[in-house]
Design a protein around this motif. Structure first.
Motif, PDB file in Angstrom:
ATOM      1  N   LEU A  84       0.846  -1.284   0.006  1.00  0.00           N
ATOM      2  CA  LEU A  84       0.140   0.071  -0.069  1.00  0.00           C
ATOM      3  C   LEU A  84       0.741   1.241  -0.191  1.00  0.00           C
ATOM      4  O   LEU A  84       1.946   1.367   0.549  1.00  0.00           O
ATOM      5  N   ARG A  94       0.052   4.660 -10.023  1.00  0.00           N
ATOM      6  CA  ARG A  94      -0.368   3.380 -10.372  1.00  0.00           C
ATOM      7  C   ARG A  94       0.055   2.719 -11.972  1.00  0.00           C
ATOM      8  O   ARG A  94       0.501   1.854 -11.998  1.00  0.00           O
ATOM      9  N   TYR A 110      -1.570  -5.096  -4.408  1.00  0.00           N
ATOM     10  CA  TYR A 110      -1.278  -3.760  -4.181  1.00  0.00           C
ATOM     11  C   TYR A 110      -2.475  -2.955  -3.919  1.00  0.00           C
ATOM     12  O   TYR A 110      -3.654  -3.197  -5.020  1.00  0.00           O
ATOM     13  N   ILE A 111      -2.464  -1.779  -3.107  1.00  0.00           N
ATOM     14  CA  ILE A 111      -3.687  -0.960  -3.246  1.00  0.00           C
ATOM     15  C   ILE A 111      -3.354   0.300  -2.811  1.00  0.00           C
ATOM     16  O   ILE A 111      -2.373   0.753  -2.113  1.00  0.00           O
ATOM     17  N   SER A 113      -3.636   4.295  -1.791  1.00  0.00           N
ATOM     18  CA  SER A 113      -4.246   4.842  -0.448  1.00  0.00           C
ATOM     19  C   SER A 113      -3.709   6.324  -0.133  1.00  0.00           C
ATOM     20  O   SER A 113      -2.691   6.657  -0.709  1.00  0.00           O
ATOM     21  N   LEU A 139      -9.232   4.832  -0.414  1.00  0.00           N
ATOM     22  CA  LEU A 139      -8.673   3.657  -1.003  1.00  0.00           C
ATOM     23  C   LEU A 139      -8.954   3.701  -2.395  1.00  0.00           C
ATOM     24  O   LEU A 139     -10.232   3.947  -2.573  1.00  0.00           O
ATOM     25  N   PRO A 141      -9.118   0.957  -4.479  1.00  0.00           N
ATOM     26  CA  PRO A 141      -8.918  -0.403  -5.247  1.00  0.00           C
ATOM     27  C   PRO A 141      -9.308  -0.635  -6.922  1.00  0.00           C
ATOM     28  O   PRO A 141     -10.282   0.381  -7.086  1.00  0.00           O
ATOM     29  N   THR A 142      -8.992  -1.571  -7.418  1.00  0.00           N
ATOM     30  CA  THR A 142      -9.546  -1.832  -8.671  1.00  0.00           C
ATOM     31  C   THR A 142     -10.165  -3.262  -8.717  1.00  0.00           C
ATOM     32  O   THR A 142     -10.185  -4.132  -7.725  1.00  0.00           O
ATOM     33  N   THR A 145      -7.792  -6.045  -7.368  1.00  0.00           N
ATOM     34  CA  THR A 145      -7.299  -5.838  -6.146  1.00  0.00           C
ATOM     35  C   THR A 145      -7.591  -7.068  -5.169  1.00  0.00           C
ATOM     36  O   THR A 145      -8.804  -7.421  -5.150  1.00  0.00           O
ATOM     37  N   LEU A 150      -7.260  -5.661   0.492  1.00  0.00           N
ATOM     38  CA  LEU A 150      -8.370  -4.511   0.922  1.00  0.00           C
ATOM     39  C   LEU A 150      -8.638  -4.575   2.357  1.00  0.00           C
ATOM     40  O   LEU A 150      -8.722  -3.749   2.956  1.00  0.00           O
TER      41      LEU A 150
END
Length: 364
Positions: A84, A94, A110-111, A113, A139, A141-142, A145, A150
């Motif tokens: 993260l 990203r 990976y996320i 934030s 946050l 996320p995709t 993710t 998460l």
């Protein structure tokens, strides 16, 4: 989460580490400057010794321009189960990370934030474990993710006592351009007018100019990193601001005219921008992120002596009144000031009477 690795021990990284340590997480600290990591460790933010194996979560607290490279290095070394970053820009880092060709299974760990909190000061010595308390923590996320990652991110936010907000990365960057990056530049532009101003004029500064220019005290090097990662949205907003400035200048020039109709037109233009400002300001979230509230102000004159504020708050408590917010305006050239206590309208008469009974001077 039992273990974490914080890479980057500046204000944000060290504050995250302090919050995690207070919740029983074993935190390892790393930084390109070993002395900075040692300083953070000495503050109780964890240990600057490397972990024996993979930790639960690696938290990258590097400048936006370096985030992708630092993340890729950590991922390739397999230092954690999840990764993260806490950079203030999300879309660009990203995309840079994706361009480095990491395996999709690694990328899923990976996320992105962004904790929406900070200070004008930087470095580990400015850190505090409650920096994020009650603040939004975005946050991004995709669809790819990993759910475990998460959940680790949500646990981190909870440990820091922040409020999770899920957003698309590019939507986040447009939002922070509006509420953070563009205002910072405008604040700096206003403050820059004071650099070569006459001393007699600067001595007239009051709370209004202090409020407007407060964030201009931040580290320029840090802000160059931030703005370099989000220049387009910020430039778009400043273009709109420039348009408003041009219209406002024309309106002010019209107010100088001897022609009544031009003066009326100028006054209308100024009123328009002021009213639009009113309409925007009331949308700023209030206490604890709730809808804005209208408070009554009780203004108390105080001497600049130790314990004065503590006495006021104690006396307000004795009167049974909750202080919703407070501002302090310092008198120019005097060891005195004005404390503005914001309270619910129905509580204002009670507070005023209670403070007067206890000897405080109330300004009407």
């Amino acid at each position: 989460m039992r273990t974490a690795l914080v890479i980057g021990t500046g204000l944000i990284g060290t504050s995250v580490a302090l919050a995690l340590v207070s919740r029983g997480v074993v935190v390892h600290l790393a930084d390109h400057d070993p002395e900075q990591a040692r300083t953070a460790a000495a503050l109780g933010a964890g240990t600057d010794e490397a972990p024996d194996g993979p930790v639960d979560l690696a938290i990258v607290a590097a400048p936006p321009a370096l985030v992708a490279g630092v993340l890729a290095d950590a991922m390739r070394r397999g230092v954690a189960r999840g990764y993260l970053d806490v950079a203030s820009v999300k879309g660009g880092p990203r995309r840079e990370l994706e361009a480095l060709g990491l395996d999709p299974s690694v990328m899923s760990r990976y996320i992105g934030s962004h904790p929406m909190s900070g200070r004008e000061k930087s470095g580990p010595l400015a850190a505090t474990g409650d920096l994020f308390e009650g603040r939004p923590w975005v946050l991004t996320p995709t669809r790819d993710t990993d759910t475990e990652v998460l959940n680790l991110a949500l646990e981190l936010v909870s440990h820091c006592r922040a409020v999770p907000v899920v957003m698309d990365a590019d939507a986040h960057d447009r939002a922070v351009a509006l509420v953070s990056h563009m205002p910072h530049l405008v604040s700096s532009m206003v403050a820059a007018r004071l650099e070569n101003a006459e001393e007699a004029a600067v001595r007239l500064c009051g709370q209004g100019i202090r409020d407007v220019t407060r964030i201009a005290a931040s580290d320029p090097r840090m802000w160059i990193d931030i703005l370099s990662a989000n220049p387009g949205p910020v430039a778009d907003l400043l273009t709109d601001v420039a348009g408003d400035l041009e219209e406002t200048v024309r309106a002010l020039r019209a107010l100088q005219s001897a022609d009544d109709s031009k003066r009326r037109e100028g006054a209308g233009g100024i009123e328009d921008v002021l009213r639009r400002g009113n309409a925007g300001q009331v949308r700023v979230p209030g206490k604890h992120g709730s809808a804005p509230r209208v408070y009554e102000v009780v203004a108390v004159l105080i001497d600049d002596q130790p314990g004065q504020l503590a006495r006021i708050f104690a006396d307000a408590g004795m009167a049974g009144v909750n202080i919703e917010d407070v501002r302090i305006e310092h008198a120019t050239g005097q060891q005195a000031g004005l404390v503005q206590l914001m309270v619910e309208p129905k509580a204002a008469p009670v507070l005023t009477a209670g403070l007067r009974e206890r000897g405080w001077a109330i300004r009407q």
